[in-house]
Design an enzyme around this catalytic site. Sequence first.
Site, PDB file in Angstrom:
ATOM      1  N   TYR A 160     -18.697 -14.656 -40.273  1.00 30.89           N
ATOM      2  CA  TYR A 160     -18.595 -13.716 -39.162  1.00 30.89           C
ATOM      3  C   TYR A 160     -17.861 -12.523 -39.732  1.00 30.89           C
ATOM      4  O   TYR A 160     -16.722 -12.653 -40.200  1.00 30.89           O
ATOM      5  CB  TYR A 160     -17.755 -14.308 -38.027  1.00 30.89           C
ATOM      6  N   THR A 186     -23.880 -14.428 -39.594  1.00 33.51           N
ATOM      7  CA  THR A 186     -24.226 -14.758 -38.204  1.00 33.51           C
ATOM      8  C   THR A 186     -24.160 -13.480 -37.379  1.00 33.51           C
ATOM      9  O   THR A 186     -23.129 -12.801 -37.340  1.00 33.51           O
ATOM     10  CB  THR A 186     -23.273 -15.827 -37.653  1.00 33.51           C
ATOM     11  N   LYS A 284     -28.598 -14.791 -39.485  1.00 32.95           N
ATOM     12  CA  LYS A 284     -28.759 -15.892 -38.517  1.00 32.95           C
ATOM     13  C   LYS A 284     -28.619 -15.379 -37.084  1.00 32.95           C
ATOM     14  O   LYS A 284     -27.701 -14.622 -36.782  1.00 32.95           O
ATOM     15  CB  LYS A 284     -27.702 -16.965 -38.773  1.00 32.95           C
ATOM     16  N   HIS A 308     -28.436 -19.912 -31.177  1.00 37.14           N
ATOM     17  CA  HIS A 308     -27.080 -20.443 -31.365  1.00 37.14           C
ATOM     18  C   HIS A 308     -26.901 -21.757 -30.584  1.00 37.14           C
ATOM     19  O   HIS A 308     -25.845 -22.034 -30.023  1.00 37.14           O
ATOM     20  CB  HIS A 308     -26.057 -19.401 -30.889  1.00 37.14           C
ATOM     21  N   GLY A 340     -31.785 -27.203 -30.906  1.00 34.61           N
ATOM     22  CA  GLY A 340     -32.436 -28.260 -30.138  1.00 34.61           C
ATOM     23  C   GLY A 340     -33.276 -29.235 -30.933  1.00 34.61           C
ATOM     24  O   GLY A 340     -33.924 -30.108 -30.346  1.00 34.61           O
ATOM     25  N   PHE A 341     -33.283 -29.146 -32.250  1.00 38.63           N
ATOM     26  CA  PHE A 341     -34.099 -30.076 -33.050  1.00 38.63           C
ATOM     27  C   PHE A 341     -33.403 -31.438 -33.127  1.00 38.63           C
ATOM     28  O   PHE A 341     -32.244 -31.524 -33.523  1.00 38.63           O
ATOM     29  CB  PHE A 341     -34.312 -29.513 -34.462  1.00 38.63           C
TER      30      PHE A 341
END
Length: 414
Positions: A160, A186, A284, A308, A340-341
Amino acid sequence: MTALSIVPTRPTDTSSPAVSPVPASAPIPRLWGRYLNLDDFEAAARRRLPHAIYGYASGGAADGGAIRSNRDVFGRWHFVTRILRDVASRTPARTLFGHRYDVPFGIAPMGASAVAAFDADLRMARAARAANLPFVLSANSITPMEAVTAVNPDIWFAAYLPPDPAHIEGMLARVAAAGVRVLVVTADVPAGSNREAERRNGYTMPIRLTPRLIADGITHPHWLLGTAARTVARQGVPVISNIQPRGGPGLFSRQVSFIGGDGAFTWDHVRQIRRSWQGTLVLKGILSPADARLARQHGVDGIVVSNHGGRQLDGAASPMDVLGAIRDESGDMAVLVDSGFRRGGDILKALALGADFVLIGRPFLYAAALAGEPGLRHAAALLRREIDLDMAQLGLASLEEIGPDCLLERATMQ
Ligand SMILES: Cc1cc2nc3c(=O)[nH]c(=O)nc-3n(C[C@H](O)[C@H](O)[C@H](O)COP(=O)(O)O)c2cc1C
């Protein structure tokens, strides 16, 4: 004439082969019965971790709609199997950024992992090395990156960065000196997000030892002794040690009230980073094809299509919904995707739509919290096994053969 009898020399039922072509990271027997898939880790972590910590890890922005759609979206595609191809010796290996990984997935960066799991940074790094998959260390981690690269020289680092050029140069110099070759920036945290679950459960940064938080800890003794007390006994109050070129704020310090991106960080800073950073550069948090195009124009090597994990913007598009359009804009850039994988089949659907690689977050954090390094290796092995079995059904001997012809989109079904 005598009738010829044909004696099968191989077992005819190959639905669960006695010798699975999943050698290196077979599931760990002690954990085998308890955790059969990644969701099993989440159910157990909900019981094991204090409400505040579990809420921090599992929660998302506002109503959690983005988290739900990150899971539901996979129902949009169905597999179209192919038969009678030779898949006896198949492999889920994939090459990315010059490294041949054993699997097409890695561990996403997760800040404050050490709050949920003892020694999370090093354990994830070691397990990733053992399973030959990438681990992305978050800037919001407590183990200095130099110590993490010492146990796994292949880690990636997710920064960051503020809009301050001197700070950026200082961070890039530190990351390069630590031996990291893949820098992930990110870019989807221009501000904090509305995490109501965290507020409801009493999770704050800096950590405030309220009576409620103390009661939460005492009623979860496994975490209290095995993670909190053990961490403090070993190193005192943990410090966020990878957010600055030198030093960092302690978890109880006011300086950590918001450590994330910065609203004034723009494409100009990406340009500066690209000029200075000699290694692989990944951006990202991309959801728009227009941003993928900009990333390519700025000389970025790879992007992570991500919302995220539903933690920033409720109602954000699910990465799977925009993946195809983003792939079309990405040219030679590597396209990674997360959010969500949970199943091998989810990963294969993304690869079929043009992703090169998938990152997975929360389940690995839960696995580390529940069973440390063996838990992480077990989680990776479960996923690898699912990919292996699904590849056989799809008639794929290698991931180079996967493509959109493996999928049928629900809307087009009769
Ligand atoms: C507890 C937690 C902390 C996170 N911290 C970071 C971070 O420091 N940097 C970052 O780029 N992404 C961070 N993320 C997002 C993950 O890298 C990833 O995008 C997301 O978790 C993927 O979704 P999944 O958890 O559903 O697999 C965090 C996610 C979680 C769950």
